[in-house]
Design a protein around this motif. Structure first.
Motif, PDB file in Angstrom:
ATOM      1  N   ARG A 106       0.819  -1.193   0.000  1.00 52.56           N
ATOM      2  CA  ARG A 106       0.000   0.000   0.000  1.00 52.56           C
ATOM      3  C   ARG A 106       0.858   1.250   0.000  1.00 52.56           C
ATOM      4  N   SER A 107       0.186   2.362  -0.239  1.00 49.36           N
ATOM      5  CA  SER A 107       0.814   3.670  -0.111  1.00 49.36           C
ATOM      6  C   SER A 107       0.142   4.365   1.057  1.00 49.36           C
ATOM      7  N   GLU A 108       0.870   4.520   2.148  1.00 51.54           N
ATOM      8  CA  GLU A 108       0.284   5.038   3.373  1.00 51.54           C
ATOM      9  C   GLU A 108       0.316   6.563   3.410  1.00 51.54           C
ATOM     10  N   PHE A 109      -0.587   7.121   4.193  1.00 51.01           N
ATOM     11  CA  PHE A 109      -0.598   8.552   4.492  1.00 51.01           C
ATOM     12  C   PHE A 109      -1.107   8.706   5.922  1.00 51.01           C
ATOM     13  N   THR A 110      -0.801   9.835   6.530  1.00 52.54           N
ATOM     14  CA  THR A 110      -1.160  10.040   7.932  1.00 52.54           C
ATOM     15  C   THR A 110      -2.133  11.205   8.079  1.00 52.54           C
ATOM     16  N   VAL A 111      -3.080  11.026   8.994  1.00 52.24           N
ATOM     17  CA  VAL A 111      -4.098  12.035   9.290  1.00 52.24           C
ATOM     18  C   VAL A 111      -4.020  12.379  10.772  1.00 52.24           C
ATOM     19  N   MET A 112      -4.097  13.657  11.060  1.00 50.30           N
ATOM     20  CA  MET A 112      -4.044  14.137  12.445  1.00 50.30           C
ATOM     21  C   MET A 112      -5.290  14.981  12.718  1.00 50.30           C
ATOM     22  N   THR A 113      -5.965  14.737  13.835  1.00 53.78           N
ATOM     23  CA  THR A 113      -7.040  15.612  14.278  1.00 53.78           C
ATOM     24  C   THR A 113      -6.592  16.302  15.560  1.00 53.78           C
ATOM     25  N   PHE A 114      -6.875  17.601  15.662  1.00 55.81           N
ATOM     26  CA  PHE A 114      -6.339  18.361  16.778  1.00 55.81           C
ATOM     27  C   PHE A 114      -7.277  19.518  17.116  1.00 55.81           C
ATOM     28  N   ASN A 115      -7.899  19.474  18.295  1.00 60.19           N
ATOM     29  CA  ASN A 115      -8.625  20.612  18.837  1.00 60.19           C
ATOM     30  C   ASN A 115      -7.592  21.495  19.518  1.00 60.19           C
ATOM     31  N   ILE A 116      -7.289  22.631  18.894  1.00 63.73           N
ATOM     32  CA  ILE A 116      -6.154  23.428  19.364  1.00 63.73           C
ATOM     33  C   ILE A 116      -6.527  24.421  20.457  1.00 63.73           C
ATOM     34  N   ASN A 117      -7.853  24.532  20.780  1.00 62.98           N
ATOM     35  CA  ASN A 117      -8.346  25.445  21.803  1.00 62.98           C
ATOM     36  C   ASN A 117      -8.456  26.860  21.228  1.00 62.98           C
ATOM     37  N   GLY A 118      -9.687  27.357  21.186  1.00 60.04           N
ATOM     38  CA  GLY A 118      -9.922  28.669  20.590  1.00 60.04           C
ATOM     39  C   GLY A 118      -9.152  29.793  21.250  1.00 60.04           C
ATOM     40  N   GLY A 119      -8.813  29.643  22.533  1.00 63.76           N
ATOM     41  CA  GLY A 119      -8.050  30.679  23.220  1.00 63.76           C
ATOM     42  C   GLY A 119      -6.547  30.498  23.143  1.00 63.76           C
ATOM     43  N   ASN A 120      -6.101  29.576  22.310  1.00 65.02           N
ATOM     44  CA  ASN A 120      -4.667  29.285  22.188  1.00 65.02           C
ATOM     45  C   ASN A 120      -3.932  30.500  21.613  1.00 65.02           C
ATOM     46  N   ASP A 121      -3.004  31.051  22.394  1.00 64.82           N
ATOM     47  CA  ASP A 121      -2.261  32.240  21.955  1.00 64.82           C
ATOM     48  C   ASP A 121      -0.795  31.930  21.676  1.00 64.82           C
ATOM     49  N   ARG A 122      -0.504  30.644  21.426  1.00 64.44           N
ATOM     50  CA  ARG A 122       0.872  30.255  21.125  1.00 64.44           C
ATOM     51  C   ARG A 122       0.938  29.532  19.773  1.00 64.44           C
ATOM     52  N   PRO A 123       0.860  30.293  18.674  1.00 66.81           N
ATOM     53  CA  PRO A 123       0.968  29.671  17.354  1.00 66.81           C
ATOM     54  C   PRO A 123       2.240  28.852  17.186  1.00 66.81           C
ATOM     55  N   ASP A 124       3.324  29.318  17.818  1.00 67.59           N
ATOM     56  CA  ASP A 124       4.593  28.608  17.672  1.00 67.59           C
ATOM     57  C   ASP A 124       4.504  27.186  18.213  1.00 67.59           C
ATOM     58  N   ARG A 125       3.758  26.991  19.296  1.00 69.96           N
ATOM     59  CA  ARG A 125       3.633  25.650  19.874  1.00 69.96           C
ATOM     60  C   ARG A 125       2.735  24.752  19.026  1.00 69.96           C
ATOM     61  N   VAL A 126       1.700  25.336  18.445  1.00 72.79           N
ATOM     62  CA  VAL A 126       0.845  24.556  17.542  1.00 72.79           C
ATOM     63  C   VAL A 126       1.656  24.100  16.334  1.00 72.79           C
ATOM     64  N   ILE A 127       2.423  25.012  15.765  1.00 73.88           N
ATOM     65  CA  ILE A 127       3.275  24.679  14.610  1.00 73.88           C
ATOM     66  C   ILE A 127       4.270  23.591  14.991  1.00 73.88           C
ATOM     67  N   ALA A 128       4.879  23.718  16.170  1.00 74.57           N
ATOM     68  CA  ALA A 128       5.875  22.733  16.613  1.00 74.57           C
ATOM     69  C   ALA A 128       5.236  21.356  16.793  1.00 74.57           C
ATOM     70  N   ALA A 129       4.018  21.298  17.343  1.00 76.78           N
ATOM     71  CA  ALA A 129       3.343  20.016  17.544  1.00 76.78           C
ATOM     72  C   ALA A 129       3.039  19.347  16.207  1.00 76.78           C
ATOM     73  N   ILE A 130       2.606  20.134  15.227  1.00 78.48           N
ATOM     74  CA  ILE A 130       2.324  19.569  13.899  1.00 78.48           C
ATOM     75  C   ILE A 130       3.607  19.069  13.254  1.00 78.48           C
ATOM     76  N   ARG A 131       4.663  19.857  13.339  1.00 76.45           N
ATOM     77  CA  ARG A 131       5.929  19.428  12.737  1.00 76.45           C
ATOM     78  C   ARG A 131       6.480  18.175  13.407  1.00 76.45           C
ATOM     79  N   GLN A 132       6.285  18.076  14.708  1.00 77.56           N
ATOM     80  CA  GLN A 132       6.775  16.888  15.415  1.00 77.56           C
ATOM     81  C   GLN A 132       6.006  15.641  14.992  1.00 77.56           C
ATOM     82  N   ALA A 133       4.702  15.765  14.802  1.00 82.18           N
ATOM     83  CA  ALA A 133       3.885  14.615  14.404  1.00 82.18           C
ATOM     84  C   ALA A 133       4.078  14.258  12.932  1.00 82.18           C
ATOM     85  N   ARG A 134       4.398  15.238  12.099  1.00 87.18           N
ATOM     86  CA  ARG A 134       4.649  15.059  10.665  1.00 87.18           C
ATOM     87  C   ARG A 134       3.483  14.385   9.929  1.00 87.18           C
ATOM     88  N   PRO A 135       2.251  14.806  10.167  1.00 85.10           N
ATOM     89  CA  PRO A 135       1.122  14.210   9.440  1.00 85.10           C
ATOM     90  C   PRO A 135       1.074  14.745   8.008  1.00 85.10           C
TER      91      PRO A 135
END
Length: 346
Positions: A106-135
Motif C-alpha cells: 500500500r501507499s500510506e498517508f497520515t491524518v491528524m485531528t487536533f482541537n487546538i483550543n480557541g483561546g490558544n495564543d501560542r501559534p509557535d507551539r501549535v506549529i511545533a506540535a504539527i511538525r513533530q507529528a509530521r502528518p
C-alpha cells in the motif's frame, strides 16, 4: 476461656461485616447505574456524566472482589462476580485493540485531528506540535485567526493546500494537507455544531478520500441544556452515520465528538464507520483534559477520557494510531492515524 474465643470470633466477624458496608453500598450503586445505563443509555445529563466515567466507576470492582475473597464474604463475592459479568468487558475494551490480518502492499498517508483550543495564543507551539507529528493531513477544531495566519505563513511550503475557516472563540475549523484538496459540495445537517463541519476531498496516494472535520456540541452548560445536548449530540452522530452510509468514496471522519466510547453517540457512529483506535491504538488513548482545568475550584487530573477521534469507512485500513504531541496549551491532545486506501487482506 472457652466462651471468650467464640465471643472474640463473633465480634471480629461483626467488625468485618461492618467494614464491608461501604463496599456493599458501592456494589448497589454500580448495579443501579449499570441497569440504568443499559435501559436509558445517556438520556439525562447526569447519566451522560456517569457514563463518561465508566472506567473509574468500575475500577474498584476487582479490588472489592479480592478483598471479599480474603475476608470470606460470600454475599459480596457473589454480588461482585455478578457485576463483573457486564463490567469486565467495559473495563477491558479501551485497552484491547482488535486484531487485524496481514496487510497488502500500500501507499500510506497520515491524518491528524487536533482541537487546538480557541483561546490558544501560542501559534509557535501549535506549529511545533504539527511538525513533530509530521502528518500529511491535519484537521483542526477551534481554529482562531492568529493560528490560521501562522499556518499560512509558516507551513505553506509543507502544507500548500489549506482550507481554513478561522473564528474567534471556539467555532473555527481548518484542514491543511500535503496533497491537493478541494471543498466538496456537501454539508451535514444541523445548526448546533461547534463550527460548521468541513467536507473536503483529498487526492491521497492510492485514490481520493473524503474528509469530514467535525466538532460536536459539548455537554457542559445549564442543567436543562445539558440534557438537551445529549440528544443533540446523538443527532449529530446520526447525521455523520447517514452521510457515511450514503457516501460511496473512502471516508475519514476526524474531530472532537465530545463523547467517550461509553456513550450512545459513539455507538451510533460505530454502525457505519470504524474507530481507528480500536484497530491499532495502544493503551486507552485519553485526549482530554490537559489538567489545567478546575471544577468548583478543584484541579481536574490530566487526560481522563477519549473524546477526539479518527473514524474511517471500511474501504480504508489503519496500520497505526497514536496520541499526538501536546502543544502545552490546548486542553486536548491530538490523534494521529496512518492509513491506506484499500481493505485488509485484499
Amino acid at each position: 476461656m472457652q466462651s471468650v474465643q467464640p465471643q472474640y470470633r463473633q465480634n471480629h466477624r461483626c467488625l468485618v461485616n461492618l467494614l464491608f458496608l461501604p463496599a456493599i453500598a458501592y456494589l448497589l450503586f454500580i448495579a443501579v447505574w449499570l441497569a440504568m445505563r443499559m435501559v436509558y443509555e445517556d438520556r439525562w445529563w447526569w447519566l451522560f456524566v456517569l457514563n463518561a466515567g465508566t472506567l473509574y466507576l468500575l475500577l474498584p470492582l476487582p479490588f472489592v472482589l479480592l478483598a471479599a475473597l480474603i475476608a470470606r464474604q460470600p454475599f459480596v463475592i457473589a454480588f461482585s462476580v455478578l457485576l463483573l459479568v457486564p463490567g469486565a468487558p467495559l473495563l477491558a475494551a479501551p485497552w484491547m485493540p482488535s486484531i487485524t490480518p496481514g496487510f497488502i502492499a500500500r501507499s500510506e498517508f497520515t491524518v491528524m485531528t487536533f482541537n487546538i483550543n480557541g483561546g490558544n495564543d501560542r501559534p509557535d507551539r501549535v506549529i511545533a506540535a504539527i511538525r513533530q507529528a509530521r502528518p500529511d493531513i491535519v484537521a483542526m477544531q477551534e481554529l482562531n485567526p492568529d493560528i490560521a495566519a501562522a499556518l499560512e505563513r509558516d507551513l505553506k511550503n509543507d502544507y500548500p493546500y489549506q482550507a481554513l475557516d478561522p473564528q474567534w472563540g471556539v467555532t473555527g475549523m481548518g484542514v491543511i494537507s500535503r496533497f491537493p484538496l478541494r471543498r466538496a459540495d456537501a454539508q451535514l445537517p444541523g445548526d448546533s455544531w461547534i463550527g460548521d463541519p468541513q467536507v473536503v476531498e483529498i487526492d491521497v496516494p492510492g485514490g481520493m478520500v473524503t474528509l469530514l472535520n467535525v466538532h460536536a456540541i459539548p455537554p457542559f452548560g445549564p442543567r436543562d441544556w445539558m440534557t438537551w445536548s445529549v440528544g443533540e449530540r446523538e443527532r449529530q452522530a446520526e447525521a455523520i452515520a447517514s452521510f457515511a452510509r450514503d457516501h460511496r468514496k473512502p471516508l475519514i471522519v476526524a474531530g472532537d465528538m465530545n463523547a467517550t466510547p461509553f456513550h450512545r453517540a459513539y455507538r451510533i457512529l460505530g454502525r457505519e464507520v470504524i474507530d481507528v483506535w480500536r484497530k491499532k491504538g495502544g493503551g486507552a488513548g485519553f485526549t482530554w483534559p490537559s489538567g489545567e482545568q478546575r471544577l468548583m475550584g478543584i484541579p481536574i487530573p490530566a487526560w481522563l477520557v477519549r473524546i477526539d477521534y479518527v473514524f474511517i469507512s471500511n474501504d480504508l485500513t489503519c496500520t497505526d494510531a497514536s496520541v499526538g504531541p501536546w502543544d502545552g496549551v490546548s486542553d486536548h491532545r491530538a490523534v494521529v492515524a496512518t492509513l491506506f486506501v484499500g481493505k485488509t487482506g485484499e
